[in-house]
Motif scaffolding. Structure first.
Motif, PDB file in Angstrom:
ATOM      1  N   UNK A 136       0.730  -1.241  -0.069  1.00  0.00           N
ATOM      2  CA  UNK A 136       0.177   0.046   0.006  1.00  0.00           C
ATOM      3  C   UNK A 136       0.879   1.249   0.063  1.00  0.00           C
ATOM      4  N   UNK A 137       1.886   1.255   0.935  1.00  0.00           N
ATOM      5  CA  UNK A 137       2.824   2.316   0.819  1.00  0.00           C
ATOM      6  C   UNK A 137       3.403   2.572  -0.523  1.00  0.00           C
ATOM      7  N   UNK A 138       4.162   1.694  -1.093  1.00  0.00           N
ATOM      8  CA  UNK A 138       4.646   1.720  -2.328  1.00  0.00           C
ATOM      9  C   UNK A 138       3.739   2.564  -3.385  1.00  0.00           C
ATOM     10  N   UNK A 139       2.353   1.819  -3.334  1.00  0.00           N
ATOM     11  CA  UNK A 139       1.535   2.566  -4.416  1.00  0.00           C
ATOM     12  C   UNK A 139       1.189   4.046  -4.027  1.00  0.00           C
ATOM     13  N   UNK A 140       1.307   4.301  -2.812  1.00  0.00           N
ATOM     14  CA  UNK A 140       1.008   5.745  -2.432  1.00  0.00           C
ATOM     15  C   UNK A 140       2.018   6.621  -2.664  1.00  0.00           C
ATOM     16  N   UNK A 141       3.271   6.200  -2.565  1.00  0.00           N
ATOM     17  CA  UNK A 141       4.634   6.537  -2.910  1.00  0.00           C
ATOM     18  C   UNK A 141       4.880   7.204  -4.536  1.00  0.00           C
ATOM     19  N   UNK A 142       4.096   6.127  -5.124  1.00  0.00           N
ATOM     20  CA  UNK A 142       3.989   6.333  -6.656  1.00  0.00           C
ATOM     21  C   UNK A 142       5.149   5.250  -7.404  1.00  0.00           C
TER      22      UNK A 142
END
Lengths: 131, 138, 288
Positions: A88-94
């Motif tokens: 989830x964090x990687x996706x939010x980070x872009x």
């Protein structure tokens, strides 16, 4: 000096990352792994990150680099066991890790590697026949 | 609404090996206020990005970790303070994919997406201060 | 002089309570269905005690004085419990303001000089008004807590993850998909993928009223996160209106497997898992 061990399993290389990587360690892993791919002629690289709690853009780039470098040396890379919070964090980070294949666990990762190698080689997969 | 600071801590970051202890300290604080795993991961990842920037462009600096509370919400505030060269065009630095180094250019904009509140102040030649807040449920 | 009015009020506590109770009972909107008169009297007496005991020259002009903490605590308790019992804010307000009437009436009986009476009445009036505001604030806070709890409950129950088949999860989304909802959807879905070892997730958006670029972005995020876990994500329940808006808005969903119905998504999932659903032979024979 600390080092991440790279295990050889038949045509594949298996790396299990157990500690939080600091930069030097990650960079060393990148070069060690590429060396190993060349030395062993491995067809696939499995990176097990189930114990990794943080992937920032630097780590993401290292993983992406390993995948791209292996690819031009004709080896597929599969990242396995990513934790939900990390995904989830990687996706939010872009950072959707484009070009990197993912699998739920090592076993699934192996299956994925075999099927992809069979696909690119165009030769029938031996393991699939015996199953 | 007024914001209260409940707890404060300072860490100096001057070398690459300081990053992991910093992450652990942030995690400690986040766990203390009962932040969920996903939000913790986002906060620590943001901290990691910002501290990496600080090491790369300013050769280190100071990080303040605070527990803050506003109304019924608790959160963690991190302040990254360096005396580096500063950023001449902050708006440009906040754009995805922009980098003066050879990174992915996700550091600042990525970190902003991972936290609840984000503020950056920079004076060229003097240094940069980045303040982020992650609310427990935000 | 000032002291006097406070002393008067303190001395005539009993009479004030009687007056207050009379006012309350006379009130048309008295909710004796929600609270019996005995309880009401106990509650009122407690509040009056706290108020008069802490009333002094210093505090009469300052409702936020720390000496009134017990008063505000009692008031807060009363309004929160009343909010839960189903009293309307007006009823709770009337409760506090009817005390003002009782206090002022008592002052009127005792103080003959109109100038002093006016000055004193004004002070008491202001004080009780401030307490009235406190009740409203806590009343609303009490309601807000109820709403927040319900929001959490809705978020919790509105995103069930269903294991439809060995290795296939389905997640029907009902209602608007905003960023906080997406977070919950993602967390639940990814957690369930890990727990069940599933390799395919079907996100059914039949129950999502509209898809704009923001919702689409949330969907794409969820799909990307699922892929990072090593599972594939199919989005089903694309209604014609949704297809239209998606194309008109220029949203690119080409990287995502989309299906019109949950049934066709399930069929795709079976194919991906190399499963086949066939009719029983015996059944076929009987029909033949």
């Amino acid at each position: 000096m600390e080092k991440i061990p790279i295990l050889r399993m038949g045509p594949f290389l298996l790396v299990t990352i157990q500690v939080d990587l600091y930069d030097r360690l990650a960079e060393n892993l990148e070069s060690d792994l590429v060396q190993m791919v060349s030395k062993t002629g491995a067809q696939g690289v499995l990176i097990d990150i189930s114990a990794v709690s943080i992937i920032d853009s630097f780590m993401g780039r290292i993983i992406g680099n390993i995948a791209s470098m292996s690819k031009i040396m004709d080896a597929e890379t599969v990242v396995v066991g990513m934790q939900p919070a990390v995904a989830i964090t990687l996706i939010e980070l872009g950072l959707p890790l484009k070009g990197v294949h993912c699998a739920l666990n090592v076993e699934r990762g192996m299956e994925l590697l075999r099927s992809r190698i069979a696909l690119t080689d165009g030769t029938p997969d031996d393991d699939a026949d015996t199953e | 609404m007024t914001m209260l600071t409940l707890n404060k801590d300072t860490m100096a970051v001057v070398k690459e090996q300081d990053v992991v202890p910093l992450r652990n300290r942030v995690k400690e604080y986040a766990t203390k206020i009962g932040m969920g795993l996903v939000n913790q991961t986002k906060l620590i990842t943001a901290a990691s990005e910002l501290v990496r920037n600080m090491l790369k462009y300013a050769k280190g600096g100071k990080v303040f970790i605070e527990v803050v509370s506003k109304g019924r919400e608790n959160g963690i505030r991190l302040v990254f303070e360096d005396k580096g060269p500063g950023i001449s065009d902050v708006a440009l630095a906040m754009k995805d994919g922009y980098s003066t180094g050879k990174s992915l250019g996700l550091g600042l904009p990525g970190a902003r997406r991972l936290v609840s509140e984000f503020d950056i102040q920079s004076t060229p030649g003097k240094g940069t201060t980045v303040t982020v807040i992650k609310w427990k449920n935000g | 002089m000032k002291n006097e009015s406070i002393k008067i009020l303190q001395k005539r506590k009993k009479a004030i309570l009687e007056l207050w109770m009379k006012n309350q009972l006379a009130e048309e909107g008295l909710r004796d269905d929600l609270m019996n008169n005995e309880d009401l009297r106990v509650q009122s007496e407690e509040l009056l005690d706290a108020l008069l005991n802490n009333l002094s020259d210093d505090t009469v002009g300052d409702a936020e004085s720390s000496q009134f903490d017990t008063v505000t605590d009692i008031l807060a308790g009363i309004s929160v419990s009343r909010a839960r019992q189903g009293f309307s804010p007006r009823e709770t307000g009337v409760y506090v303001f009817s005390l003002k009437d009782a206090l002022l009436e008592t002052l009127q009986q005792e103080i003959k000089d109109p100038v002093i009476l006016y000055a004193q009445s004004l002070k008491i009036s202001k004080l009780i008004d401030s307490f009235g505001i406190v009740t409203f604030e806590t009343f609303i806070k009490g309601r807000e807590e109820v709403i927040l709890r319900q929001t959490d409950e809705i978020a919790e129950i509105s995103t069930p993850v269903i294991r439809v088949w060995d290795g296939i999860l389905a997640l029907p989304i009902i209602g608007t998909l905003d960023s906080s909802r997406t977070q919950i959807v993602m967390e639940n879905l990814l957690q369930e993928i890990v727990e069940s070892g599933s390799s395919i997730a079907i996100l059914d958006i039949s129950g999502v009223p509209a898809v704009d670029s923001l919702v689409a972005q949330h969907l794409i995020k969820t799909v990307s996160a699922t892929r990072l876990m090593g599972a594939e994500c199919i989005i089903s329940g694309i209604r014609p209106e949704i297809a239209q808006t998606v194309v008109h808005l220029g949203i690119d969903l080409s990287q995502i497997i989309t299906k019109a119905s949950l049934a066709s998504a399930l069929r795709t999932a079976y194919t991906m898992l190399q499963l086949e659903v066939v009719k029983k032979r015996r059944f076929e024979k009987e029909n033949a």
